[in-house]
Design a protein around this motif. Sequence first.
Motif, PDB file in Angstrom:
ATOM      1  N   ILE A  33      24.258  -1.985  53.541  1.00 15.01           N
ATOM      2  CA  ILE A  33      23.486  -3.131  53.042  1.00 15.01           C
ATOM      3  C   ILE A  33      22.061  -2.634  52.803  1.00 15.01           C
ATOM      4  O   ILE A  33      21.262  -2.528  53.741  1.00 15.01           O
ATOM      5  CB  ILE A  33      23.461  -4.305  54.045  1.00 15.01           C
ATOM      6  N   PRO A  34      21.704  -2.288  51.577  1.00 21.03           N
ATOM      7  CA  PRO A  34      20.340  -1.805  51.323  1.00 21.03           C
ATOM      8  C   PRO A  34      19.317  -2.926  51.452  1.00 21.03           C
ATOM      9  O   PRO A  34      19.668  -4.110  51.540  1.00 21.03           O
ATOM     10  CB  PRO A  34      20.420  -1.281  49.885  1.00 21.03           C
ATOM     11  N   LYS A  71      13.490  11.647  53.466  1.00 24.48           N
ATOM     12  CA  LYS A  71      14.255  12.321  52.405  1.00 24.48           C
ATOM     13  C   LYS A  71      15.259  11.361  51.771  1.00 24.48           C
ATOM     14  O   LYS A  71      15.487  11.383  50.560  1.00 24.48           O
ATOM     15  CB  LYS A  71      14.985  13.545  52.971  1.00 24.48           C
ATOM     16  N   PHE A  72      15.855  10.492  52.587  1.00 26.89           N
ATOM     17  CA  PHE A  72      16.881   9.575  52.094  1.00 26.89           C
ATOM     18  C   PHE A  72      16.395   8.122  52.068  1.00 26.89           C
ATOM     19  O   PHE A  72      17.194   7.195  52.125  1.00 26.89           O
ATOM     20  CB  PHE A  72      18.136   9.696  52.945  1.00 26.89           C
ATOM     21  N   ALA A  73      15.096   7.942  51.949  1.00 27.66           N
ATOM     22  CA  ALA A  73      14.529   6.589  51.961  1.00 27.66           C
ATOM     23  C   ALA A  73      14.994   5.772  50.760  1.00 27.66           C
ATOM     24  O   ALA A  73      15.098   6.280  49.641  1.00 27.66           O
ATOM     25  CB  ALA A  73      13.006   6.674  51.965  1.00 27.66           C
ATOM     26  N   LEU A  74      15.280   4.513  51.022  1.00 25.14           N
ATOM     27  CA  LEU A  74      15.588   3.542  49.961  1.00 25.14           C
ATOM     28  C   LEU A  74      14.868   2.250  50.344  1.00 25.14           C
ATOM     29  O   LEU A  74      15.477   1.301  50.825  1.00 25.14           O
ATOM     30  CB  LEU A  74      17.101   3.336  49.854  1.00 25.14           C
ATOM     31  N   PRO A  75      13.545   2.210  50.128  1.00 29.38           N
ATOM     32  CA  PRO A  75      12.700   1.179  50.755  1.00 29.38           C
ATOM     33  C   PRO A  75      12.731  -0.172  50.058  1.00 29.38           C
ATOM     34  O   PRO A  75      13.144  -0.308  48.910  1.00 29.38           O
ATOM     35  CB  PRO A  75      11.299   1.804  50.660  1.00 29.38           C
ATOM     36  N   ASN A  76      12.231  -1.176  50.800  1.00 34.28           N
ATOM     37  CA  ASN A  76      12.110  -2.530  50.251  1.00 34.28           C
ATOM     38  C   ASN A  76      11.351  -2.537  48.930  1.00 34.28           C
ATOM     39  O   ASN A  76      11.722  -3.243  47.993  1.00 34.28           O
ATOM     40  CB  ASN A  76      11.352  -3.428  51.248  1.00 34.28           C
ATOM     41  N   LYS A  77      10.266  -1.763  48.883  1.00 32.31           N
ATOM     42  CA  LYS A  77       9.378  -1.842  47.726  1.00 32.31           C
ATOM     43  C   LYS A  77      10.082  -1.458  46.429  1.00 32.31           C
ATOM     44  O   LYS A  77       9.756  -1.984  45.365  1.00 32.31           O
ATOM     45  CB  LYS A  77       8.126  -0.990  47.929  1.00 32.31           C
ATOM     46  N   ASP A  84      23.761   4.961  51.552  1.00 39.38           N
ATOM     47  CA  ASP A  84      24.967   5.783  51.651  1.00 39.38           C
ATOM     48  C   ASP A  84      24.734   7.069  52.434  1.00 39.38           C
ATOM     49  O   ASP A  84      25.606   7.509  53.181  1.00 39.38           O
ATOM     50  CB  ASP A  84      25.476   6.125  50.247  1.00 39.38           C
ATOM     51  N   SER A  85      23.562   7.687  52.265  1.00 41.35           N
ATOM     52  CA  SER A  85      23.305   8.970  52.923  1.00 41.35           C
ATOM     53  C   SER A  85      23.287   8.835  54.438  1.00 41.35           C
ATOM     54  O   SER A  85      23.830   9.692  55.154  1.00 41.35           O
ATOM     55  CB  SER A  85      21.982   9.560  52.430  1.00 41.35           C
ATOM     56  N   ILE A  86      22.664   7.775  54.942  1.00 39.39           N
ATOM     57  CA  ILE A  86      22.648   7.566  56.391  1.00 39.39           C
ATOM     58  C   ILE A  86      24.037   7.172  56.881  1.00 39.39           C
ATOM     59  O   ILE A  86      24.471   7.591  57.962  1.00 39.39           O
ATOM     60  CB  ILE A  86      21.594   6.509  56.772  1.00 39.39           C
ATOM     61  N   ALA A  87      24.760   6.395  56.091  1.00 44.45           N
ATOM     62  CA  ALA A  87      26.136   6.044  56.456  1.00 44.45           C
ATOM     63  C   ALA A  87      27.000   7.298  56.583  1.00 44.45           C
ATOM     64  O   ALA A  87      27.783   7.441  57.538  1.00 44.45           O
ATOM     65  CB  ALA A  87      26.723   5.095  55.417  1.00 44.45           C
ATOM     66  N   LYS A  88      26.853   8.218  55.646  1.00 40.35           N
ATOM     67  CA  LYS A  88      27.620   9.472  55.702  1.00 40.35           C
ATOM     68  C   LYS A  88      27.220  10.308  56.911  1.00 40.35           C
ATOM     69  O   LYS A  88      28.070  10.932  57.554  1.00 40.35           O
ATOM     70  CB  LYS A  88      27.400  10.267  54.417  1.00 40.35           C
ATOM     71  N   LYS A  89      25.931  10.322  57.234  1.00 41.79           N
ATOM     72  CA  LYS A  89      25.455  11.061  58.397  1.00 41.79           C
ATOM     73  C   LYS A  89      26.089  10.529  59.674  1.00 41.79           C
ATOM     74  O   LYS A  89      26.541  11.297  60.536  1.00 41.79           O
ATOM     75  CB  LYS A  89      23.933  10.951  58.480  1.00 41.79           C
TER      76      LYS A  89
END
Length: 373
Positions: free
Chosen positions: A177-178, A285-291, A160-165
């Motif tokens: 799509i995370p 800062k806004f990472a939402l990683p695979n792991k 969401d954070s990158i989408a908002k950016k």
Amino acid sequence: MKKKILIINSDPFHNGPRMIKEIEALKSDYEIVALGRTKPHDPNIKYINIDRIYGFSRLIAKLYYIFFKKYYTGKLLFFELGLHQIINKLKPDLIINHNPIFFPAIFSFKKFAIKVVYNAHEYHPLQFEDEIWLKTAGKHYEELYRKFLPKVDLLINVCDSIAKKCEVEFGISSLVIPNAAPYHSTIAPNLVNSGQVIKIIHHGAAFSSRKIEKMIEAVGGMTNYELDLMLIPNDLNYYLMLKKLIRKYSNIRMIPTVPYNQIISFISSYDIGLFILSPSSFNSKFALPNKLFEFIQARLAIIVSPNDEMADLVRKFQIGEVTSGYEMKDLTIAFNQLTIEKINIYKKNSNLVACQLSAEVYYDKMKQAITNL
């Protein structure tokens, strides 16, 4: 006859989680051709090696963009000519692009009414935030975003954070799509018993920016925890430094990596998934990683640093602890606050949300968005 989709990426397909899941979501309904650096995980997918047309190495291309952008028109001429031939031969109905440097080439064919999707892995203009990056490659990526994002038919972002950016900077809305992992229905929480040594796993790339040594030093000072590191030596010097560091601690090991499709089942024998990431750039800062999603499918308790997206997910679903900061002391405090009861609750909660946060949920969203085009 099925519609045809051409997927373009300069990275390997066989172990790229985002491409693997994209292909899984679409392959039953569309004919897919993958243009990239290695063959897709599914041998039935048609494949074209991008080096056939991407006439110089990725490193040379990157250096070319960084150092010669201001003298350059913004198009990889040889790539355009080669891509022109491929598109004329394949006649795809839709192109999914994974790298913004290919926008100039791709959109030179927009006149053929081909739909274009940009599936972004991160926010490229702020991949790094040092002065050199911002004045060279970062500036170039921002120009590409500003010029071409308004032209894409669908923008997909990872959080969401990158989408908002993207919406604030370029006025473009996104489908989020995370990097969710496939659902593993047969895995159950492996609950911890009193007096048992707690097993921790951290896996992923060994980059110095991730400050893995902080995790090593924090866990190394504790007697009731063991940490295994399953690392890809992207930065070999850093990787070797970590190997040397762990010799100081009897409760920390470096273990061999396993294939991508075995990660979740392998780490399910652990108790805690650990990821501390210094917010050194916008993307970190806004990472939402695979792991993080792999930890969930493995039914682990989770400890993460307070990066916005990771922290929000962990807190929302009560699947672990969020440290108060990014230093070794912050991680030590988080471990000291843990109890056997808390770890088991977090594991059970990961089990409860595993289906809800699985890749399959997002397959349908992506497929519907592609179909709507």
